[in-house]
Scaffold this motif. Structure first.
Motif, PDB file in Angstrom:
ATOM      1  N   GLU A   1      12.028  -9.817  -7.831  1.00  0.00           N
ATOM      2  CA  GLU A   1      10.770  -9.131  -7.529  1.00  0.00           C
ATOM      3  C   GLU A   1      10.494  -9.147  -6.025  1.00  0.00           C
ATOM      4  O   GLU A   1      10.051  -8.152  -5.456  1.00  0.00           O
TER       5      GLU A   1
ATOM      6  N   ARG B   1      12.700  -6.560  -4.386  1.00  0.00           N
ATOM      7  CA  ARG B   1      12.189  -5.203  -4.655  1.00  0.00           C
ATOM      8  C   ARG B   1      10.958  -4.897  -3.816  1.00  0.00           C
ATOM      9  O   ARG B   1      10.826  -3.806  -3.266  1.00  0.00           O
ATOM     10  N   ARG B   2      10.062  -5.866  -3.708  1.00  0.00           N
ATOM     11  CA  ARG B   2       8.843  -5.674  -2.906  1.00  0.00           C
ATOM     12  C   ARG B   2       9.212  -5.496  -1.431  1.00  0.00           C
ATOM     13  O   ARG B   2       8.689  -4.608  -0.750  1.00  0.00           O
TER      14      ARG B   2
ATOM     15  N   TRP C   1      12.036  -4.362  -0.191  1.00  0.00           N
ATOM     16  CA  TRP C   1      12.687  -3.053  -0.056  1.00  0.00           C
ATOM     17  C   TRP C   1      11.640  -1.938   0.025  1.00  0.00           C
ATOM     18  O   TRP C   1      11.752  -1.030   0.838  1.00  0.00           O
ATOM     19  N   ARG C   2      10.595  -2.060  -0.833  1.00  0.00           N
ATOM     20  CA  ARG C   2       9.562  -1.021  -0.870  1.00  0.00           C
ATOM     21  C   ARG C   2       8.668  -1.018   0.368  1.00  0.00           C
ATOM     22  O   ARG C   2       8.140   0.021   0.743  1.00  0.00           O
ATOM     23  N   THR C   3       8.470  -2.168   0.988  1.00  0.00           N
ATOM     24  CA  THR C   3       7.428  -2.271   2.011  1.00  0.00           C
ATOM     25  C   THR C   3       7.919  -2.451   3.442  1.00  0.00           C
ATOM     26  O   THR C   3       7.122  -2.314   4.379  1.00  0.00           O
TER      27      THR C   3
ATOM     28  N   ILE D   1      17.135  -2.975   4.728  1.00  0.00           N
ATOM     29  CA  ILE D   1      17.090  -2.269   3.443  1.00  0.00           C
ATOM     30  C   ILE D   1      18.410  -2.450   2.698  1.00  0.00           C
ATOM     31  O   ILE D   1      18.431  -2.725   1.491  1.00  0.00           O
TER      32      ILE D   1
ATOM     33  N   TYR E   1      18.464  -5.939   1.319  1.00  0.00           N
ATOM     34  CA  TYR E   1      17.621  -6.021   0.120  1.00  0.00           C
ATOM     35  C   TYR E   1      18.332  -5.401  -1.080  1.00  0.00           C
ATOM     36  O   TYR E   1      18.253  -5.915  -2.201  1.00  0.00           O
ATOM     37  N   GLU E   2      19.010  -4.286  -0.877  1.00  0.00           N
ATOM     38  CA  GLU E   2      19.728  -3.640  -1.978  1.00  0.00           C
ATOM     39  C   GLU E   2      20.844  -4.534  -2.509  1.00  0.00           C
ATOM     40  O   GLU E   2      21.010  -4.679  -3.723  1.00  0.00           O
TER      41      GLU E   2
END
Length: 128
Positions: free
Chosen positions: A69, A72-73, A75-77, A95, A98-99
């Motif tokens: 989680e 994912r957070r 990566w999104r922010t 990024i 994170y992936e």
């Protein structure tokens, strides 16, 4: 779920290669070692986790899910939160990291799920 590889060595999809199939000599020892590798080293100090591998699998599942989680957070922010503090190439590299981490953690989560099931005595039967 399965007898995850009972006598014939068949294991469900996502079974970690570091863990021997159930029924193999020392399979539980390899499962416990793998699970401890997924969590902070301080978890090894808890006798209850060494004594009850099913509980260790639960703790490992919670820890891996939290990490997934967080990846994912992040990566999104990251673009929004750090775009004015880092060069574009650093953001792109972050990024990508994170992936990769998300992929690794998703695989670990699946592994914890199937290993935990095997530790609980669940049996996996391959479907045709």
């Amino acid at each position: 779920m399965a007898q995850n590889g009972a006598v014939d060595g068949t294991v469900p999809p996502g079974w970690p290669e570091q863990v021997r199939p159930p029924g193999a000599p020392d399979w539980e020892r390899t499962a416990v070692a793998w699970l401890f590798d997924l969590v902070p080293s301080d978890y090894r100090a808890h006798e209850v986790l060494r004594r009850y591998p099913v509980l260790l699998a639960r703790f490992a599942g919670d820890h891996v899910a939290a990490g997934l989680e967080a990846a994912r957070r992040g990566w999104r922010t990251i673009r929004v939160e750090l775009a004015d503090q880092l060069p574009t190439e650093a953001i792109e590299a972050a990024i990508a990291a994170y992936e990769r981490e998300g992929t690794r953690l998703a695989a670990a989560a699946r592994g914890v799920e199937v290993v935990g099931g095997a530790l609980r005595g669940e049996r996996w039967v391959p479907r045709l």
